[in-house]
Design a protein around this motif. Structure first.
Motif, PDB file in Angstrom:
ATOM      1  N   LEU A 179      -1.327  -6.163   5.556  1.00 35.07           N
ATOM      2  CA  LEU A 179      -1.742  -5.338   4.418  1.00 35.07           C
ATOM      3  C   LEU A 179      -2.949  -6.001   3.777  1.00 35.07           C
ATOM      4  N   PHE A 202      -5.739  -6.025   0.671  1.00 31.85           N
ATOM      5  CA  PHE A 202      -5.991  -5.578  -0.691  1.00 31.85           C
ATOM      6  C   PHE A 202      -7.362  -6.065  -1.139  1.00 31.85           C
ATOM      7  N   HIS A 255      -7.430  -3.094  -6.341  1.00 28.33           N
ATOM      8  CA  HIS A 255      -5.974  -3.104  -6.446  1.00 28.33           C
ATOM      9  C   HIS A 255      -5.458  -4.079  -7.497  1.00 28.33           C
ATOM     10  N   VAL A 284       1.029  -0.262  -6.979  1.00 32.36           N
ATOM     11  CA  VAL A 284       0.547   0.061  -5.636  1.00 32.36           C
ATOM     12  C   VAL A 284       0.815  -1.095  -4.684  1.00 32.36           C
ATOM     13  N   ASP A 309       4.575  -1.297  -3.988  1.00 35.82           N
ATOM     14  CA  ASP A 309       5.067  -0.161  -3.198  1.00 35.82           C
ATOM     15  C   ASP A 309       4.641  -0.282  -1.738  1.00 35.82           C
ATOM     16  N   ARG A 310       3.393  -0.642  -1.496  1.00 36.64           N
ATOM     17  CA  ARG A 310       2.933  -0.755  -0.111  1.00 36.64           C
ATOM     18  C   ARG A 310       3.630  -1.909   0.604  1.00 36.64           C
ATOM     19  N   THR A 311       3.869  -2.990  -0.115  1.00 34.83           N
ATOM     20  CA  THR A 311       4.591  -4.109   0.489  1.00 34.83           C
ATOM     21  C   THR A 311       6.024  -3.711   0.808  1.00 34.83           C
ATOM     22  N   ARG A 368       7.136  -0.710   1.524  1.00 32.33           N
ATOM     23  CA  ARG A 368       7.137   0.185   2.685  1.00 32.33           C
ATOM     24  C   ARG A 368       6.917  -0.595   3.977  1.00 32.33           C
ATOM     25  N   ALA A 369       6.030  -1.586   3.912  1.00 28.04           N
ATOM     26  CA  ALA A 369       5.782  -2.395   5.107  1.00 28.04           C
ATOM     27  C   ALA A 369       7.022  -3.187   5.505  1.00 28.04           C
TER      28      ALA A 369
END
Length: 289
Positions: A261, A263, A267, A273, A276-278, A280-281
Motif C-alpha cells: 500500500l 501513501f 493522505h 482512509v 480503511d485501506r490497511t 481491507r488489505a
C-alpha cells in the motif's frame, strides 16, 4: 573612519561602545529585537538567531518548547517567536520576538547543543505535550529518539517527576508508542493511526526476503505475518534515480508475495482512509478481527 568588525550578532550598546557609528549599525545590522542586531551577511536561520538572543538573555535561560524541538530536529512548524524557558523570578525578560515561560527544571533538563542551552529531549517532549495532538507528539518523540536527544529511560525519569504538570497525561499516554526507528513524520503518523485502531500494531522497517532467505529490501511499515507493506511516498521519490530504485523494491516485494500500500502527502489528513485501506488489505490476506 574604518568600520568596526561587529561580528555576526551584537547589541546597540556594545556596538556603540566599540566605536561603531549609527550609520554602520543601520547599514550592517538586521534588527531582531530592541537593541539587538544580526549582521546582514549571515544566514538568519533559527540557530543563528538564537545565538544572537543569548546576548540579551539571563545566563540561566534555555531555549525551549517549539524552538528547542526544531533545534533538536523534531518535525514541527517553527514557532513565530523564539521560545525561552527561565526559572521562576519576579521579573521575566520581556522583548518583542520572544515568548518566555517559567519552569522548575532539574540540572538534567537543560543541555548544551551547538553552543546553545536547550531544554533536554525529555523536557521538550513534555512541554510539547501541552499543545500538540497525540499523533504529532508521537512524531516529535520519534524524532527525538532517532536523533538520540533522549531515550526511553531518560523520558521515563522526567515523566515520573512531572505530576500535575500541564500535558503530562498526554505525554505519559504517548511515551510507550514512541519508536526511534521511524524514519519520518509521515511514517510516525501512519503508525499512530494504525496503533489506535482495532488493527494489529504494524512493525517498523520490516525485512523482505527472497526465496533463498536473503534480505533484499525492507518496508517502512508492515505486517510480515500477512505480507502487507505500507510505504510513504515523499517528494524525494519523484527523483528519477529514486524512482528507479523504488521500482526495483516494489518488484522484489511483489515477487515474494507482498501486497504494498502506497501513501502520499494527500493522505496525511485522512487517517480514516489509511486505516480503511490497511484493514481491507489485511482482510484480503486472511486477517480477522
Amino acid at each position: 573612519m574604518t568600520d568596526i568588525d561587529l561580528g555576526t550578532a551584537y547589541t546597540w550598546d556594545d556596538a556603540r561602545s566599540r566605536g561603531a557609528t549609527r550609520g554602520q549599525i543601520a547599514q550592517d545590522g538586521v534588527r531582531l529585537g530592541r537593541g539587538l542586531y544580526l549582521s546582514s551577511v549571515v544566514e538568519p536561520d533559527l540557530a543563528t538567531r538564537c545565538r544572537a538572543w543569548q546576548l540579551v538573555l539571563p545566563r540561566d535561560a534555555a531555549f525551549g518548547l517549539g524552538t528547542a524541538a526544531r533545534l533538536h530536529g523534531a518535525p514541527i512548524a517553527e514557532p513565530p517567536t523564539v521560545h525561552v524557558v527561565v526559572p521562576s523570578r519576579r521579573q521575566l525578560p520581556r522583548r518583542a520576538g520572544l515568548t518566555v515561560h517559567e519552569r522548575l527544571l532539574a540540572e538534567e533538563d537543560v543541555v548544551v547543543v551547538g553552543g546553545l542551552s536547550l531544554t533536554s529531549g525529555p523536557q521538550t517532549f513534555l512541554d510539547l505535550a501541552a499543545g500538540l495532538p497525540p499523533a504529532e507528539l508521537v512524531a516529535a518523540g520519534d524524532a527525538l529518539l532517532r536523533a538520540e536527544r533522549m531515550d526511553a529511560a531518560s523520558l521515563a525519569r522526567r515523566l515520573e517527576r512531572a505530576d500535575r504538570v500541564r500535558g503530562v497525561v498526554r505525554a505519559r499516554g504517548c511515551a510507550p508508542r514512541l519508536d526511534g526507528r521511524a524514519a519520518s513524520r509521515p511514517e510516525s503518523l501512519v503508525r499512530y493511526w494504525l496503533a489506535i485502531s482495532d488493527l494489529p500494531d504494524p512493525q517498523l522497517q520490516v525485512p523482505v526476503h527472497d526465496r533463498w532467505g536473503r534480505e533484499v529490501t525492507h518496508a517502512d511499515l508492515g505486517y510480515s505475518e500477512w505480507k502487507v507493506a505500507l510505504e510513504y511516498e515523499g517528494r524525494q521519490h519523484a527523483d528519477p534515480d529514486q524512482f528507479g530504485r523504488d521500482v526495483d523494491r516494489y518488484s522484489l516485494m511483489a515477487a515474494d508475495g507482498w501486497l504494498v500500500l502506497r501513501f502520499a502527502g494527500r493522505h496525511l489528513g485522512s487517517p480514516v482512509v489509511v486505516v480503511d485501506r490497511t484493514r481491507r488489505a489485511l482482510s484480503s490476506r486472511g486477517w480477522r478481527p
